[in-house]
Every structure is written in structure tokens, then in C-alpha cells.
Design a protein around this motif. Structure first.
Motif, PDB file in Angstrom:
ATOM      1  N   ASP A   1      -0.025  -2.783  14.491  1.00  7.95           N
ATOM      2  CA  ASP A   1      -1.338  -3.259  14.971  1.00  7.95           C
ATOM      3  C   ASP A   1      -1.826  -2.394  16.123  1.00  7.95           C
ATOM      4  N   GLU A   2      -0.939  -2.031  17.018  1.00  9.45           N
ATOM      5  CA  GLU A   2      -1.307  -1.189  18.157  1.00  9.45           C
ATOM      6  C   GLU A   2      -1.775   0.187  17.668  1.00  9.45           C
ATOM      7  N   VAL A   3      -1.070   0.748  16.688  1.00 12.93           N
ATOM      8  CA  VAL A   3      -1.467   2.036  16.120  1.00 12.93           C
ATOM      9  C   VAL A   3      -2.877   1.935  15.539  1.00 12.93           C
ATOM     10  N   HIS A   4      -3.142   0.867  14.800  1.00 20.37           N
ATOM     11  CA  HIS A   4      -4.474   0.707  14.203  1.00 20.37           C
ATOM     12  C   HIS A   4      -5.559   0.618  15.271  1.00 20.37           C
ATOM     13  N   GLY A   5      -5.274  -0.037  16.372  1.00 16.19           N
ATOM     14  CA  GLY A   5      -6.231  -0.104  17.468  1.00 16.19           C
ATOM     15  C   GLY A   5      -6.514   1.263  18.065  1.00 16.19           C
ATOM     16  N   ILE A   6      -5.474   2.053  18.235  1.00 11.68           N
ATOM     17  CA  ILE A   6      -5.624   3.408  18.769  1.00 11.68           C
ATOM     18  C   ILE A   6      -6.447   4.259  17.811  1.00 11.68           C
ATOM     19  N   VAL A   7      -6.117   4.162  16.543  1.00  8.66           N
ATOM     20  CA  VAL A   7      -6.801   4.954  15.517  1.00  8.66           C
ATOM     21  C   VAL A   7      -8.281   4.627  15.475  1.00  8.66           C
ATOM     22  N   ARG A   8      -8.612   3.348  15.453  1.00  6.76           N
ATOM     23  CA  ARG A   8     -10.011   2.923  15.327  1.00  6.76           C
ATOM     24  C   ARG A   8     -10.848   3.361  16.522  1.00  6.76           C
ATOM     25  N   SER A   9     -10.206   3.530  17.665  1.00 10.40           N
ATOM     26  CA  SER A   9     -10.964   3.910  18.852  1.00 10.40           C
ATOM     27  C   SER A   9     -11.324   5.396  18.884  1.00 10.40           C
ATOM     28  N   ARG A  10     -10.527   6.242  18.190  1.00  9.81           N
ATOM     29  CA  ARG A  10     -10.748   7.670  18.411  1.00  9.81           C
ATOM     30  C   ARG A  10     -10.238   8.629  17.338  1.00  9.81           C
ATOM     31  N   TYR A  11      -9.388   8.199  16.427  1.00 14.45           N
ATOM     32  CA  TYR A  11      -8.686   9.145  15.572  1.00 14.45           C
ATOM     33  C   TYR A  11      -8.890   8.921  14.066  1.00 14.45           C
ATOM     34  N   GLU A  12     -10.014   8.328  13.677  1.00 17.63           N
ATOM     35  CA  GLU A  12     -10.218   8.019  12.259  1.00 17.63           C
ATOM     36  C   GLU A  12     -10.292   9.253  11.362  1.00 17.63           C
ATOM     37  N   ASP A  13     -10.693  10.390  11.911  1.00 14.48           N
ATOM     38  CA  ASP A  13     -10.763  11.599  11.100  1.00 14.48           C
ATOM     39  C   ASP A  13      -9.397  12.254  10.881  1.00 14.48           C
ATOM     40  N   TRP A  14      -8.362  11.765  11.561  1.00 17.70           N
ATOM     41  CA  TRP A  14      -7.014  12.318  11.420  1.00 17.70           C
ATOM     42  C   TRP A  14      -6.038  11.327  10.791  1.00 17.70           C
ATOM     43  N   TYR A  15      -6.204  10.059  11.020  1.00 15.20           N
ATOM     44  CA  TYR A  15      -5.261   9.033  10.568  1.00 15.20           C
ATOM     45  C   TYR A  15      -5.330   8.845   9.056  1.00 15.20           C
ATOM     46  N   ALA A  16      -4.182   8.751   8.414  1.00 11.72           N
ATOM     47  CA  ALA A  16      -4.115   8.521   6.969  1.00 11.72           C
ATOM     48  C   ALA A  16      -3.548   7.146   6.638  1.00 11.72           C
ATOM     49  N   GLY A  17      -2.471   6.729   7.315  1.00  5.01           N
ATOM     50  CA  GLY A  17      -1.868   5.438   6.993  1.00  5.01           C
ATOM     51  C   GLY A  17      -0.561   5.245   7.740  1.00  5.01           C
ATOM     52  N   THR A  18      -0.027   4.050   7.632  1.00  8.16           N
ATOM     53  CA  THR A  18       1.267   3.740   8.233  1.00  8.16           C
ATOM     54  C   THR A  18       2.164   3.102   7.183  1.00  8.16           C
TER      55      THR A  18
ATOM     56  N   LEU B   1       8.534   2.915  12.118  1.00  6.58           N
ATOM     57  CA  LEU B   1       7.113   2.947  11.805  1.00  6.58           C
ATOM     58  C   LEU B   1       6.731   4.403  11.598  1.00  6.58           C
ATOM     59  N   THR B   2       6.329   4.749  10.371  1.00 10.30           N
ATOM     60  CA  THR B   2       5.908   6.112  10.056  1.00 10.30           C
ATOM     61  C   THR B   2       4.391   6.155  10.065  1.00 10.30           C
ATOM     62  N   VAL B   3       3.860   7.086  10.832  1.00 16.04           N
ATOM     63  CA  VAL B   3       2.412   7.283  10.930  1.00 16.04           C
ATOM     64  C   VAL B   3       2.076   8.589  10.222  1.00 16.04           C
ATOM     65  N   TYR B   4       1.238   8.497   9.196  1.00 15.60           N
ATOM     66  CA  TYR B   4       0.774   9.680   8.481  1.00 15.60           C
ATOM     67  C   TYR B   4      -0.577  10.074   9.058  1.00 15.60           C
ATOM     68  N   ARG B   5      -0.697  11.361   9.410  1.00 14.15           N
ATOM     69  CA  ARG B   5      -1.942  11.852   9.998  1.00 14.15           C
ATOM     70  C   ARG B   5      -2.101  13.326   9.695  1.00 14.15           C
ATOM     71  N   ARG B   6      -3.355  13.735   9.702  1.00 18.61           N
ATOM     72  CA  ARG B   6      -3.647  15.156   9.595  1.00 18.61           C
ATOM     73  C   ARG B   6      -3.295  15.790  10.933  1.00 18.61           C
ATOM     74  N   PRO B   7      -2.702  16.956  10.932  1.00 21.62           N
ATOM     75  CA  PRO B   7      -2.337  17.595  12.191  1.00 21.62           C
ATOM     76  C   PRO B   7      -3.568  18.077  12.956  1.00 21.62           C
ATOM     77  N   GLY B   8      -3.405  18.246  14.263  1.00 23.42           N
ATOM     78  CA  GLY B   8      -4.455  18.848  15.056  1.00 23.42           C
ATOM     79  C   GLY B   8      -5.214  17.913  15.964  1.00 23.42           C
ATOM     80  N   SER B   9      -4.649  16.787  16.284  1.00 19.69           N
ATOM     81  CA  SER B   9      -5.318  15.867  17.206  1.00 19.69           C
ATOM     82  C   SER B   9      -4.301  15.394  18.241  1.00 19.69           C
ATOM     83  N   GLY B  10      -4.743  14.581  19.154  1.00 17.74           N
ATOM     84  CA  GLY B  10      -3.851  13.999  20.144  1.00 17.74           C
ATOM     85  C   GLY B  10      -3.303  12.651  19.716  1.00 17.74           C
ATOM     86  N   LEU B  11      -3.383  12.339  18.420  1.00 13.99           N
ATOM     87  CA  LEU B  11      -2.940  11.033  17.922  1.00 13.99           C
ATOM     88  C   LEU B  11      -1.474  10.762  18.244  1.00 13.99           C
ATOM     89  N   ASP B  12      -0.607  11.718  18.016  1.00 13.49           N
ATOM     90  CA  ASP B  12       0.823  11.506  18.261  1.00 13.49           C
ATOM     91  C   ASP B  12       1.072  11.086  19.712  1.00 13.49           C
TER      92      ASP B  12
END
Length: 161
Positions: free
Chosen positions: A13-30, A39-50
Motif C-alpha cells: 500500500d505504501e509503494v502504491h501511494g509513492i507511485v501515485r504521487s510521482r512515479y506512474e510513468d515508471w511503475y509497472a507492478g508489485t 515485496l518485488t517492485v517492477y519498474r522501468r529504470p531511470g527514476s528515483g522510485l527505488d
């Protein structure tokens, strides 16, 4: 050994909150592995999501993996494919559903036949990886709806003599 589901679900849930605030163009799924507490977070590389996730999520093991497509891009492709269902029906592919894959590798499309050549045709047409599985839409019966009575007796809190 089964880990604390509440901690893992809370972390997701916390990851989804972070994603929705700023990283929707990089986030793929959990993907949640309850057995191992990962908890595995799938994302496109090149952002500060990690870094954003690591700074706010604790109590579970976090794993980050690269994805080919973001969830946003996959959902846009799903909408296109479903809007084109008539086009595909006229060409012998009966599309019955679609959705993103959590690992961001492709869009899954359900067709009546589920044939490998359908995946090839869809992937070529859309220029993105599409996987196909066999199936059909499932309609679930809904409970019978009885409309409320009309007129003055339908007013809440009003008692008629």
C-alpha cells in the motif's frame, strides 16, 4: 514459514501511494511473496522510485526488477485493444478480455482460441509485446434489484397515518 501478511500488504500500500504521487510513468507492478516476506517492485529504470520506496518502506525485504512497460502504458494499450475488439473479430480473433502483467513485460489478452499466432499478430499490430491466453468473458449473475416504492411513502423518516 509464512510471514506477517499485514506488514507485506501495508508495504505494498505504501509503494502504491509513492507511485501515485510521482512515479506512474515508471511503475509497472508489485508482487507479494507471503512465504518469504518479499515485496518485488517492477519498474522501468531511470527514476528515483527505488530510493523513494527504500526511504519510506521498512519491515519487509524489497526487491526491484526492471520492466519493459509501465502500468500506465500497459493500461493504455489494454484500452486500445479492447476498443479494437470489433476490428479483431472481423479478422478472426475474438478478444474477450485484457489486462497488464504485474512484471511489466507485456499485456495479457484473452481470446476465444488462445492461439500463439494471435499473440504474434497483436504484438506486431501494436508494436508491443502481447501474450494471449484462451478464455472467454464470464458473466456473473447479479442479485435481483427491486426499485424502491415511488410517491410520498418513499420519503425516509416520514410516517403515513
Amino acid at each position: 514459514m509464512l510471514r506477517d501478511d499485514a506488514a507485506l500488504s501495508g508495504a505494498a500500500d505504501e509503494v502504491h501511494g509513492i507511485v501515485r504521487s510521482r512515479y506512474e510513468d515508471w511503475y509497472a507492478g508489485t508482487v507479494l511473496d507471503h512465504r518469504r516476506g518479499v515485496l518485488t517492485v517492477y519498474r522501468r529504470p531511470g527514476s528515483g522510485l527505488d530510493e523513494a520506496v527504500r526511504s519510506r518502506v521498512s519491515g519487509v525485504e524489497l526487491v526491484f526488477k526492471d520492466a519493459a512497460m509501465s502500468e500506465r502504458a500497459m493500461l493504455a494499450l489494454v484500452r486500445r485493444i479492447m476498443a479494437d475488439a470489433g476490428y479483431w473479430r472481423d479478422r478472426g480473433i475474438l478478444v474477450t478480455g485484457a489486462g497488464p502483467l504485474a512484471d511489466g513485460s507485456a499485456v495479457a489478452v484473452t481470446t476465444r482460441a488462445g492461439a500463439a499466432e494471435e499473440a504474434v499478430r497483436l504484438s506486431q499490430h501494436y508494436g508491443s509485446r502481447v501474450v494471449v491466453e484462451r478464455g472467454s468473458a464470464v458473466a456473473v449473475p447479479a442479485p435481483r434489484l427491486t426499485p424502491p416504492p415511488q410517491g410520498p411513502t418513499a420519503s425516509p423518516g416520514v410516517t403515513q397515518p
